[in-house]
Scaffold this active site. Sequence first.
Site, PDB file in Angstrom:
ATOM      1  N   HIS A   1     -57.608 -11.303 -44.999  1.00  0.00           N
ATOM      2  CA  HIS A   1     -56.267 -11.558 -45.504  1.00  0.00           C
ATOM      3  C   HIS A   1     -55.703 -10.287 -46.134  1.00  0.00           C
ATOM      4  O   HIS A   1     -56.450  -9.439 -46.626  1.00  0.00           O
ATOM      5  CB  HIS A   1     -56.338 -12.685 -46.545  1.00  0.00           C
ATOM      6  CG  HIS A   1     -55.022 -13.235 -46.949  1.00  0.00           C
ATOM      7  ND1 HIS A   1     -54.211 -12.624 -47.885  1.00  0.00           N
ATOM      8  CD2 HIS A   1     -54.352 -14.349 -46.554  1.00  0.00           C
ATOM      9  CE1 HIS A   1     -53.112 -13.332 -48.055  1.00  0.00           C
ATOM     10  NE2 HIS A   1     -53.166 -14.389 -47.261  1.00  0.00           N
TER      11      HIS A   1
ATOM     12  N   SER B   1     -50.087 -15.794 -41.308  1.00  0.00           N
ATOM     13  CA  SER B   1     -50.336 -15.862 -42.737  1.00  0.00           C
ATOM     14  C   SER B   1     -49.033 -15.737 -43.504  1.00  0.00           C
ATOM     15  O   SER B   1     -48.195 -14.891 -43.203  1.00  0.00           O
ATOM     16  CB  SER B   1     -51.297 -14.742 -43.152  1.00  0.00           C
ATOM     17  OG  SER B   1     -51.440 -14.698 -44.544  1.00  0.00           O
ATOM     18  N   ALA B   2     -48.847 -16.582 -44.509  1.00  0.00           N
ATOM     19  CA  ALA B   2     -47.592 -16.596 -45.266  1.00  0.00           C
ATOM     20  C   ALA B   2     -47.320 -15.267 -45.951  1.00  0.00           C
ATOM     21  O   ALA B   2     -46.168 -14.904 -46.169  1.00  0.00           O
ATOM     22  CB  ALA B   2     -47.626 -17.714 -46.311  1.00  0.00           C
ATOM     23  N   CYS B   3     -48.363 -14.516 -46.291  1.00  0.00           N
ATOM     24  CA  CYS B   3     -48.170 -13.239 -46.982  1.00  0.00           C
ATOM     25  C   CYS B   3     -47.780 -12.123 -46.027  1.00  0.00           C
ATOM     26  O   CYS B   3     -47.448 -11.027 -46.448  1.00  0.00           O
ATOM     27  CB  CYS B   3     -49.443 -12.848 -47.732  1.00  0.00           C
ATOM     28  SG  CYS B   3     -49.863 -13.988 -49.059  1.00  0.00           S
ATOM     29  N   ALA B   4     -47.844 -12.375 -44.703  1.00  0.00           N
ATOM     30  CA  ALA B   4     -47.518 -11.339 -43.727  1.00  0.00           C
ATOM     31  C   ALA B   4     -46.444 -11.761 -42.754  1.00  0.00           C
ATOM     32  O   ALA B   4     -45.886 -10.931 -42.042  1.00  0.00           O
ATOM     33  CB  ALA B   4     -48.787 -10.931 -42.956  1.00  0.00           C
TER      34      ALA B   4
END
Length: 356
Positions: free
Chosen positions: A93, A298-301
């Site tokens: 992550h 992924s929500a962070c990317a």
Amino acid sequence: MAERIYLDHAATSPMRPEAREAMIEGMLHWANPSSPHADGRAARRQIEDARRRIAQKLNWGGHLIFTSGASEALMLALGRAKGGPRIVSAVEHDAVLRAAPGAEVMPVTREGEFDTDWLKERLAVGDRPVVTVQHVNPETGRKNLVGGITHMVRGAGGLVVADCAQSAGKYPLPVADMTVISAHKLGGPPGVGALLVHDIVTLEPTGGQEFGYRGGTENLPAILGFAAALEACRQWVDEDMLAALRRMRDAIGDAGGRFVGGYGEFSGYIFPIAMPGMDARIQVMRFDMAGFSVSAGSACASGTLKPSRVLAAFGIAPELAASTIRMSIGWSTTPAEIDAFTEAWVKIAAEASARA
């Protein structure tokens, strides 16, 4: 649609009723847990009881340090673990990469497995590295054999940090020296998580709360919600759900879709689905308009315009990766919601094919 259907549990899961009730109870106790007076001692007892309950549910016999979430737990582990150079896998992550910006990168094979041959050669250097590996990949759902990596690394005098943000509450924790978990991935509140440490002397203290390993007043309501949510975790993928997931795979496959992510064992909660010919970002918007919450990784990317480095590391062709969305299920998902998503996916794919 009368109601929206939420299928982005890998980003965050709706809060369980048990967690909400526990947080409300926690808000009635406002004293600082570090205060020596009776109110402070009462708050401290609640925190220690929650710590005990979480450890018991996870079958964890080591130390448990509360943090503000998985990202802080990773920062703590990778920033203060007593060891040599940091090594992370190519499919970790983004939070892992931010916690160890200068880390060496362990590749994965085309089958999606950690490259243990590369790791063996690297461990032969003898500098006792700290190796971070994930239990379940947040974009593909691949479930990794962390215990084997831990055995190798410990044999060379190093330490292993296991990122279990996507697996805690769903699977038993793997063997590791440090384990990272997050409450909001399993139905607890956001803003709280934990770092589990097998041997506390492997972590450098800096003072403050949490036995001197993390500064800041503990978030009592969130911690109580965390414990309640974890205790509420139980097996919910029954035969009806499995049947709905099989119908989804069959129907999407018949309609030209592909489930990507390599080979091996997968979690059964995260589904990367490619709709060839339609950009993933457009798909997310189309599903959103149809009443479904899904994501493009992924929500962070997913807010970036760059192709997924994780799918690239798994050997997924760029054009296929660019057309892949992530559908993920959780404790509140029903078979009827899976069937509704399947119907919507087939419809959107058919409309795209007709316009091509």
